[in-house]
Design a protein around this motif. Structure first.
Motif, short mmCIF file in Angstrom:
data_model
loop_
_atom_site.label_atom_id
_atom_site.label_comp_id
_atom_site.label_asym_id
_atom_site.label_seq_id
_atom_site.Cartn_x
_atom_site.Cartn_y
_atom_site.Cartn_z
N SER A 15 6.70 6.68 7.59
CA SER A 15 8.10 7.02 7.34
C SER A 15 8.94 6.90 8.60
N TRP A 16 8.38 7.31 9.74
CA TRP A 16 9.12 7.24 11.00
C TRP A 16 9.52 5.80 11.30
N PHE A 17 8.59 4.88 11.14
CA PHE A 17 8.89 3.48 11.42
C PHE A 17 9.85 2.90 10.38
N GLU A 18 9.61 3.19 9.12
CA GLU A 18 10.46 2.62 8.08
C GLU A 18 11.90 3.11 8.19
N GLU A 19 12.09 4.35 8.62
CA GLU A 19 13.44 4.87 8.82
C GLU A 19 14.18 4.10 9.91
N ARG A 20 13.43 3.44 10.76
CA ARG A 20 14.02 2.67 11.86
C ARG A 20 13.99 1.17 11.59
N GLY A 21 13.76 0.80 10.35
CA GLY A 21 13.82 -0.59 9.96
C GLY A 21 12.63 -1.42 10.38
N VAL A 22 11.49 -0.78 10.64
CA VAL A 22 10.28 -1.49 11.06
C VAL A 22 9.37 -1.69 9.86
N VAL A 23 8.93 -2.93 9.65
CA VAL A 23 8.02 -3.24 8.54
C VAL A 23 6.64 -2.68 8.86
N VAL A 24 6.05 -1.96 7.90
CA VAL A 24 4.72 -1.38 8.04
C VAL A 24 3.82 -1.99 6.97
N ALA A 25 2.70 -2.55 7.40
CA ALA A 25 1.78 -3.16 6.45
C ALA A 25 1.11 -2.09 5.58
N ASN A 26 0.84 -2.43 4.34
CA ASN A 26 0.15 -1.50 3.45
C ASN A 26 -1.25 -1.20 3.98
N ALA A 27 -1.62 0.07 3.91
CA ALA A 27 -2.94 0.49 4.39
C ALA A 27 -3.36 1.73 3.64
N ASN A 28 -4.66 1.91 3.54
CA ASN A 28 -5.22 3.11 2.91
C ASN A 28 -6.49 3.58 3.59
N ALA A 29 -6.73 3.10 4.82
CA ALA A 29 -7.95 3.48 5.52
C ALA A 29 -7.76 3.31 7.02
N GLY A 30 -8.58 4.04 7.78
CA GLY A 30 -8.53 3.94 9.23
C GLY A 30 -7.64 5.01 9.84
N PHE A 73 -4.75 4.14 11.82
CA PHE A 73 -3.63 3.43 12.44
C PHE A 73 -2.78 2.75 11.39
N VAL A 74 -1.55 2.41 11.81
CA VAL A 74 -0.67 1.56 11.02
C VAL A 74 -0.48 0.25 11.77
N TRP A 75 -0.21 -0.81 11.02
CA TRP A 75 0.02 -2.15 11.56
C TRP A 75 1.50 -2.43 11.33
N VAL A 76 2.26 -2.45 12.43
CA VAL A 76 3.72 -2.48 12.32
C VAL A 76 4.29 -3.74 12.98
N ASN A 77 5.36 -4.24 12.38
CA ASN A 77 6.00 -5.46 12.87
C ASN A 77 7.22 -5.09 13.73
N LEU A 78 6.94 -4.66 14.95
CA LEU A 78 8.04 -4.36 15.88
C LEU A 78 8.80 -5.63 16.25
N GLY A 79 8.10 -6.76 16.26
CA GLY A 79 8.73 -8.01 16.66
C GLY A 79 9.92 -8.36 15.79
N LYS A 80 9.77 -8.18 14.48
CA LYS A 80 10.87 -8.50 13.57
C LYS A 80 12.07 -7.59 13.83
N ARG A 81 11.79 -6.32 14.06
CA ARG A 81 12.86 -5.35 14.31
C ARG A 81 13.55 -5.58 15.64
N MET A 82 12.77 -5.98 16.67
CA MET A 82 13.30 -6.12 18.03
C MET A 82 13.71 -7.54 18.37
N GLY A 83 13.44 -8.48 17.45
CA GLY A 83 13.79 -9.87 17.73
C GLY A 83 12.80 -10.58 18.64
N TRP A 84 11.55 -10.10 18.68
CA TRP A 84 10.52 -10.76 19.48
C TRP A 84 9.83 -11.80 18.60
#
Length: 522
Positions: A431-446, A448-459
């Motif tokens: 929720s923290w990342f999604e509130e800031r417009g960061v794409v979070v990959a679906n996950a149900n184990a482990g 950690f989350v796998w997040v696309n900061l590059g898309k949000r930051m223009g990297w």
């Protein structure tokens, strides 16, 4: 013969004290250099470029000697002052950068009381969500069960009989094997890294290949390559990765043909289930495809299931699948083909599912290959677990539930409670990342989350990803960049751990928000 000079890192006196707030680092990097500079000469992957330009140095260089008669790869070795090291040590892949990077990090870990200026680690998969309960349990278990006989080598070199009996019952109960697990199917060692290192040293000859999907766990570069001399052949996952990978035959068949054309004999494939770093669980159909492919091409099939019982509910991912162990497959019955079960090997351990990375207990389960077990037993002393770890986990696996619980055992209670806490922690960070417009990959184990900061930051490039990683590190936050997991296809992804202590997580997130300007978008 040609020689190329490489600069050494600056030297330092070994007498320098290491204080809690010090940024002193190992391997000859002095404390006057910021940690970001100590890390600047380290590669995230064997192929990556330095994060910063190296500073000029004046002392003796390291020399890389290359004999043109020896070819273009295995011929190179580093020559240091003093007697030469073996070609096994100097001619293979360099595991030093990864070890050095983590040593620098661990020497400057954030602590609100003792090191408030340290680095908040949100990139290492460690679970602190059940730490208090485990400390209480282990303190009593050690006091009640550690005996004078535990000061000896014990009654077996690859795990005590009490531990392997408890593990056999545990795996039969929770991994639902098609054939019940017996204690004779197990080799216990000092962590899954040690198990994988020993296993692939036995399965492969130097220069032979291992197929695996990527992005993949960065530790495989350390665990599978240096001693065995194996070649890791990464095959990109499909974009969605929702419990499958696309056609296993199509993806791995192409990689297998290309490897053979390149002169690499492929001997094994490894699957990480649940997937690391993506955090999804594989479908049963996909696992059966792996088994079919391994049989058709005469490959060993190794399944790393270290997160197998760290599966949680995710309301945002309704298509999530339950964990399915390779042990549960009855390939001949389900696929109607002949299948040699001697090729199947499962690795599990206590680090992730039981929040105990530091106690170092890993397990190999292979149910139909006594020759492999006998061969590993010959070198088991090299990875023998300590008696305290043996006692603690023997107790954990056989104890009744805590007072007031209706669970049938301590393990049942622990796994259930851990699942709830993992789910809540994952939902918080997602929720923290999604509130800031960061794409979070679906996950149900482990963890950690796998997040696309590059898309949000223009990297959009690998270099921009590295600069973003460096910027966060300089600001006191460590998250794991996708390039460390061989995620070359789409730069900008990061693995962020949610199972750290909540107070530390909040400090790290506040730093990220300030450093990157990562404010809520709504």
């Amino acid at each position: 013969m040609t020689a190329v000079a490489l600069p050494l890192p600056p030297s330092t006196s070994s007498s320098s004290p290491l204080t809690p707030n010090s940024q002193q680092t190992p391997f000859g990097v002095p404390s006057k250099y910021p940690l970001s500079e100590a890390l600047s000469h380290l590669s995230l992957t064997p192929e990556s470029i330095p994060l910063q330009k190296e500073k000029p140095v004046t002392h003796e260089p390291v020399v890389v000697v290359q004999d043109a008669n020896e070819g273009s790869k295995q011929e190179a070795r580093r020559v240091f002052l003093g007697p030469a090291l073996s070609t096994r040590a100097t001619g293979g892949p360099d595991g030093g950068p990864l070890i050095e990077r983590f040593s620098c990090l661990f020497n400057d870990i954030y602590c609100a009381d003792t090191n408030p200026k340290g680095i908040v680690s949100m990139g290492v998969a460690e679970n602190f969500l059940m730490a208090d309960e485990l400390l209480e349990f282990f303190a009593k278990a050690f006091k009640d069960n550690f005996l004078s006989s535990d000061l000896s080598y014990g009654d077996d070199l690859w795990g005590s009989r009490r531990l392997r009996a408890a593990l056999a019952t545990f795996y039969t109960t929770y991994f639902h094997p098609s054939v019940p697990v017996d204690s004779s199917h197990l080799i216990v060692g000092a962590g899954c890294s040690a198990i994988l290192d020993q296993l692939f040293h036995v399965l492969l000859d130097p220069g032979e290949g291992i197929l695996l999907s990527k992005p993949y766990y960065s530790g495989f570069d350390r665990d599978l390559r240096p001693r065995s001399g194996a070649v890791l052949i990464g095959v990109p996952l499909d974009e969605d990765g929702a419990g499958g990978e696309g056609s296993v035959e199509e993806r791995f068949g192409k990689a297998l043909r290309e490897s053979r054309e390149a002169g690499i004999k492929v001997r094994a494939m490894i699957i990480c289930n649940p997937q690391n770093p993506r955090g999804f669980t594989y479908s049963r159909d996909t696992l059966l495809e792996y088994a079919r492919f391994a049989e058709e091409h005469d490959l060993h099939l190794v399944s790393d299931e270290i997160y197998g019982l760290s599966v949680f509910e995710n309301a945002s991912y309704p298509a999530a699948l339950p964990f399915t162990s390779v042990l549960s497959l009855d390939v001949e019955k389900e696929l109607g083909i002949s299948f040699d079960r001697a090729r199947v090997h499962v690795v599990h351990g206590m680090s992730k599912d039981f929040c105990s990375n530091g106690l170092r207990l890993g397990v190999l389960i292979t149910q139909a290959n006594p020759l492999l077990l006998r061969t590993l037993a010959q070198t088991s002393m090299l990875m023998k677990i300590s008696s305290p770890a043996d006692v603690l986990f023997s107790s954990l696996l056989t104890s009744p539930p805590p007072p007031g619980s209706n669970a049938p055992s301590f393990v049942s209670w622990f796994l259930s409670e851990n699942k709830i806490r993992l789910g809540e922690a994952h939902a918080f960070l997602r929720s923290w990342f999604e509130e800031r417009g960061v794409v979070v990959a679906n996950a149900n184990a482990g963890h950690f989350v796998w997040v696309n900061l590059g898309k949000r930051m223009g990297w959009t490039t690998a270099e921009e990803e590295k600069k973003g990683f460096q910027k966060l590190l300089d600001g006191g936050v460590y998250i794991a960049p996708g390039s460390a997991y061989h995620n070359e296809k789409q730069p900008g992804w990061f693995r962020v751990t949610f199972s750290v202590k909540r107070a530390n997580l909040l400090v790290g997130l506040a730093k990220m928000e300030a450093i990157l300007g990562l404010l809520p978008t709504a």
